[in-house]
Design an enzyme around this catalytic site. Structure first.
Site, PDB file in Angstrom:
ATOM      1  CG  ASP A  51      -5.015   3.794  -0.916  1.00  0.00           C
ATOM      2  OD1 ASP A  51      -4.441   4.384   0.017  1.00  0.00           O
ATOM      3  OD2 ASP A  51      -4.500   3.644  -2.038  1.00  0.00           O
ATOM      4  CD  GLU A  52      -1.119   3.493   3.406  1.00  0.00           C
ATOM      5  OE1 GLU A  52      -0.407   2.519   3.722  1.00  0.00           O
ATOM      6  OE2 GLU A  52      -0.667   4.554   2.953  1.00  0.00           O
TER       7      GLU A  52
END
Length: 413
Positions: free
Chosen positions: A107-108
């Site tokens: 998620d990053e």
């Protein structure tokens, strides 16, 4: 290119696991939600909604502790297949803005936007455009940090949460970092924070004021890395590399904590089979072959043993890894109840040239078959296909930030 000329984005999806769950179940919106398992289970929190965080719930906290802090929370097992799907959508959006990007977790990501001004405009305009495209494409929010280094960008995105943008202009790095707690520096955990505080260093500015020689004397090579980070530089560990340059992992491992301690050999070996499969999937995903395998075994009283074996030929074949791990288990298990099992692979190598033609052909066939199985698992989940022994294991794929099939990872073709 000089760091002052670089423009680095750190894009962090807001409460990613929870947000994806809300897309499939809108009734969760606004509620305290905990992803990672049920309230009565062992294991840890993978993610918590902002409503749950207000009660002190955070990732890596035991599920049972989270239930005590926030008994009204909705506990969700998690759906890793959904998270992989939406992580792929995130990657596709980022790739529209710059091909030089790196998904550092599900998620990053870091995105090097240097030199894209003619295409996307200045940094803030590009960030707002990215926000809009991300929301329109994925229905998810993200926070964006912008700076001349990955370190500054990451700290900025954390300060910008939720759903914000923070840009530190070149030259303003030290002034931005100075009033922040030293824990805000990536790589400074609880232990290092305590060591720094014992020396009177509580803010990043306190760290920046110390002489490099003093930091090296007290903290070794890490002290010099901390000195660089306190000034906003990419220093130490993976910060030394370039965005998008895959240097490969140093090890691959999977662990499982049982909800109830187990003393049945058949059940324990079935779990080891499943863990071996998951490790091998990660190996094949990156075209790696492990020469060293390690078993981790933790008993009810938390006594933990690790036993390793070096193979004559490196491998990424499920059955071969499981055979070695099972042999270690049978030689070292004391018949007591087991709380946790783990399988660890390291010391990667090319597939041995010493294999005979017959052996190499057999390995090629195994790798083709297992790669096909990997694709099924990626699409339908880890439980889709398994070794016969592993099918007896009651296993739920763990929800975590670095799963197999991370978008942008190089696949073996």
């Amino acid at each position: 290119m000089a760091s002052a000329e670089r423009t680095i984005f750190h894009v962090d999806m807001d409460a990613f696991f929870v947000s994806v769950e809300e897309l499939f179940d809108p009734t969760l919106k606004g509620k305290p939600v905990v992803v990672g398992g049920q309230a009565h289970e062992r294991g840890v929190v993978s993610a918590a909604s902002y409503a749950a965080r207000k009660f002190g719930v955070h990732s890596a906290m035991p599920l049972r502790t989270a239930a005590k802090l926030c008994p009204q929370a909705v506990f969700v097992d998690g759906h890793p297949e959904w998270y992989r799907e939406y992580s792929g959508k995130v990657f596709e959006v980022l790739n529209r803005f710059s091909p030089k990007l790196e998904m550092v977790s599900i998620d990053e990501a870091y995105v090097d936007m240097t030199g894209t001004e003619r295409l996307h405009g200045p940094p803030m305009r590009a960030a707002h455009a990215l926000h809009e495209v991300m929301k329109a494409t994925t229905q998810l929010n993200c926070s964006i940090g912008i700076g001349t280094s990955r370190l500054i960008a990451k700290v900025c995105s954390d300060q910008a949460k939720p759903n914000g943008v923070l840009y530190i202009l070149p030259g303003g790095e030290s002034a931005f970092l100075a009033p922040l707690d030293v824990r805000k520096i990536p790589g400074v955990g609880k232990v290092m924070e305590k060591r720094l505080q014992d020396q009177g260093i509580r803010k990043v500015g306190d760290l920046a004021a110390r002489d490099d020689r003093w930091l090296k004397q007290n903290f070794g090579a890490l002290g010099l890395a901390l000195a660089g980070k306190s000034r906003g530089l990419d220093a130490g560990a993976w910060f030394d590399g370039e965005i998008g340059v895959d240097e490969g992992p140093r090890s691959v491992s999977h662990e499982h904590t049982f909800n109830n301690d187990i003393a049945e050999a058949q059940v324990l070996e079935a779990m080891l089979a499943r863990l071996s499969e998951m490790v091998c999937r990660r190996l094949r995903e990156q075209n790696l072959h492990a020469r060293t395998l390690q078993l981790k075994l933790r008993y009810t009283d938390f006594t933990t043993i690790t036993r390793a074996r070096t193979l004559e030929q490196p491998t990424a074949v499920d059955s071969e890894v499981f055979a070695a791990i099972r042999e270690l288990f049978r030689a070292n298990w004391n018949r007591g109840a087991v709380r946790l099992l783990g399988v660890h692979a390291a010391h990667f190598d090319e597939e041995s040239e010493q294999l005979s033609l017959e052996g190499r052909t057999a390995h090629d066939k195994w790798n083709q078959a297992l790669s096909a199985a990997d694709r099924l698992r990626e699409k339908f989940g880890e439980n889709t296909i398994s070794l016969a022994t592993g099918m007896k294991a009651r296993f739920r794929e763990r929800t975590h930030e670095n799963p197999a099939a991370l978008p942008g990872e190089k696949k073996d073709t």
